[in-house]
Design an enzyme around this catalytic site. Structure first.
Site, mmCIF file in Angstrom:
data_model
loop_
_atom_site.group_PDB
_atom_site.id
_atom_site.type_symbol
_atom_site.label_atom_id
_atom_site.label_comp_id
_atom_site.label_asym_id
_atom_site.label_seq_id
_atom_site.Cartn_x
_atom_site.Cartn_y
_atom_site.Cartn_z
ATOM 1 N N ARG A 94 0.902 -1.017 0.105
ATOM 2 C CA ARG A 94 0.033 -0.005 0.003
ATOM 3 C C ARG A 94 0.669 1.256 0.006
ATOM 4 N NH1 ARG A 94 -3.203 2.300 4.927
ATOM 5 N NH2 ARG A 94 -4.350 3.954 4.203
ATOM 6 N N HIS A 95 0.436 2.327 -0.664
ATOM 7 C CA HIS A 95 1.278 3.586 -0.932
ATOM 8 C C HIS A 95 1.792 4.130 0.645
ATOM 9 C CE1 HIS A 95 -2.301 5.750 0.626
ATOM 10 N NE2 HIS A 95 -3.035 5.133 -0.179
ATOM 11 N N GLU A 113 1.927 7.194 3.736
ATOM 12 C CA GLU A 113 0.764 8.085 4.089
ATOM 13 C C GLU A 113 0.470 9.086 3.288
ATOM 14 O OE1 GLU A 113 0.659 10.170 8.301
ATOM 15 O OE2 GLU A 113 1.475 11.489 6.881
ATOM 16 N N GLY A 168 -1.882 12.765 2.096
ATOM 17 C CA GLY A 168 -2.468 14.002 2.732
ATOM 18 C C GLY A 168 -3.726 13.771 3.647
ATOM 19 N N ASN A 188 -4.739 10.617 4.291
ATOM 20 C CA ASN A 188 -4.837 9.653 5.381
ATOM 21 C C ASN A 188 -4.700 10.671 6.687
ATOM 22 O OD1 ASN A 188 -2.525 7.308 3.594
ATOM 23 N ND2 ASN A 188 -4.954 7.193 3.713
ATOM 24 N N ARG A 209 -0.676 8.944 -5.139
ATOM 25 C CA ARG A 209 -0.154 8.445 -3.909
ATOM 26 C C ARG A 209 0.613 6.888 -4.024
ATOM 27 N NH1 ARG A 209 -5.708 8.743 -3.326
ATOM 28 N NH2 ARG A 209 -6.952 7.131 -2.383
ATOM 29 N N GLU A 237 -8.082 2.713 -5.622
ATOM 30 C CA GLU A 237 -8.775 2.725 -4.251
ATOM 31 C C GLU A 237 -10.194 2.472 -4.384
ATOM 32 O OE1 GLU A 237 -8.728 1.412 -1.713
ATOM 33 O OE2 GLU A 237 -9.587 2.523 -0.140
ATOM 34 N N ARG A 238 -10.934 1.974 -3.307
ATOM 35 C CA ARG A 238 -12.440 2.225 -3.369
ATOM 36 C C ARG A 238 -13.161 3.458 -4.051
ATOM 37 N NH1 ARG A 238 -16.095 -0.528 0.185
ATOM 38 N NH2 ARG A 238 -14.343 -1.183 1.481
ATOM 39 N N TYR A 239 -13.993 3.565 -4.704
ATOM 40 C CA TYR A 239 -14.660 4.692 -5.205
ATOM 41 C C TYR A 239 -15.871 4.935 -3.811
ATOM 42 C CZ TYR A 239 -17.372 8.798 -7.109
ATOM 43 O OH TYR A 239 -17.988 9.847 -7.405
ATOM 44 N N TYR A 240 -15.695 5.916 -3.104
ATOM 45 C CA TYR A 240 -16.273 6.060 -2.009
ATOM 46 C C TYR A 240 -17.659 6.719 -2.026
ATOM 47 C CZ TYR A 240 -13.035 4.222 1.640
ATOM 48 O OH TYR A 240 -12.297 3.434 2.262
HETATM 49 O O1 LIG Z 1 -9.715 3.378 4.829
HETATM 50 C C1 LIG Z 1 -9.209 4.653 4.056
HETATM 51 O O2 LIG Z 1 -9.195 5.372 4.444
HETATM 52 C C2 LIG Z 1 -9.099 4.563 2.629
HETATM 53 O O3 LIG Z 1 -9.673 3.262 2.126
HETATM 54 C C3 LIG Z 1 -7.468 4.225 2.534
HETATM 55 O O4 LIG Z 1 -7.421 4.335 1.112
HETATM 56 P P1 LIG Z 1 -6.093 4.450 0.590
HETATM 57 O O5 LIG Z 1 -5.267 3.322 0.792
HETATM 58 O O6 LIG Z 1 -6.094 4.814 -0.797
HETATM 59 O O7 LIG Z 1 -5.424 5.405 1.413
#
Ligand SMILES: O=C(O)[C@H](O)COP(=O)(O)O
Length: 248
Positions: free
Chosen positions: A8-9, A11, A13, A15, A58, A124-127
């Site tokens: 995973r990338h 940290e 901004g 996060n 990221r 990443e998930r589209y939220y």
């Molecule tokens: O849980 C989260 O905040 C996000 O799903 C994390 O997504 P990211 O791995 O792209 O930061």
């Protein structure tokens, strides 16, 4: 034997801001850069041959920081150049795919390159309605339990957003079509992506149940390392649940 490294990338901004990043293209923080360089040092001994990442900076920044410690240099190759179509390989001058191989490089530099494929399949998930919002504000608005359910459940995701099942349905076919062939060719592969696209891949690789995947969370820039021996991907680092050796 070849390696598969999922990471995973570092940290970002949002996060640190405690926001749902999703498809918003937020870069790394200073800490995210440092984490990525630590990961680069950890992986230096593994000579990487090919890389896959998402369309988000990221993940791409983290990948380039990791590759900065490799002897070879990363170069982007268009995603349409998948297995056998335009993949950078040392096909002979008159090889069958040479004319299609728009990314062939002069052999004197080809050997010093790591082709990088980027795809939305690894995003990443589209939220949906949560995207861009602060997590604590959303927990106040919808309730902590509901937010955790949308983020951890396999079958259900946030309204107008993706469930983990949706992410699984886009990331796993990509993994099977593009990444497995590279491993089977004996290449060491790195996939630098996101919390949920990697959770989907790990669920697939280790045969983790819809219930148990709720417990799997990935830290920033901490690699999960598998080796492919025969037709099995076996996880080498123990900090996750016991790996289920799975035929691929
Ligand atoms: O849980 C989260 O905040 C996000 O799903 C994390 O997504 P990211 O791995 O792209 O930061």
């Amino acid at each position: 034997m070849s390696y598969l490294i999922l990471v995973r990338h570092g940290e970002s901004g949002w996060n640190v801001d405690g926001r749902f990043g999703g498809w918003v293209d937020v870069p790394l923080t200073g800490k995210g850069i440092e984490e990525s360089l630590l990961c680069a040092a950890e992986l230096e001994a593994i000579g990487l041959d090919i890389a896959f990442t998402s369309k988000l900076v990221r993940a791409q920044e983290t990948l380039f920081l990791i590759l900065s410690k490799q002897a070879k240099i990363g170069v982007f190759v268009h995603e349409a150049a998948g297995a056998g179509e335009g993949r950078v390989d040392s096909g002979d001058e008159n090889g069958p795919d040479k004319k299609e191989n728009r990314y062939s490089y002069p052999s004197k530099i080809e050997k010093s390159l790591i082709p990088i494929y980027s795809s939305e399949a690894l995003n990443e998930r589209y939220y949906g309605i949560l995207q861009g919002n602060k997590k604590d504000k959303m927990k106040e608005k919808y309730g902590e339990e509901q937010i955790l359910h949308w983020c951890r459940s396999f079958d259900e995701g946030p309204p107008e957003g993706e469930s983990l099942k949706d992410i699984y349905r886009r990331s796993v076919p990509y993994f099977e079509k593009e990444i497995i062939p590279a491993l089977q060719e004996g290449k060491n592969v790195i996939v630098c992506a996101h919390q949920n696209s990697l959770r989907a891949l790990i669920k697939h690789i280790e045969g983790i149940s819809n219930e148990d995947i709720r417990k799997i969370r990935l830290a920033n820039a901490r690699p999960v390392i598998y080796t492919l021996s025969g037709d099995r991907l076996v996880r080498e680092n123990a900090e996750m649940d016991p790996a289920v050796k799975r035929k691929i």
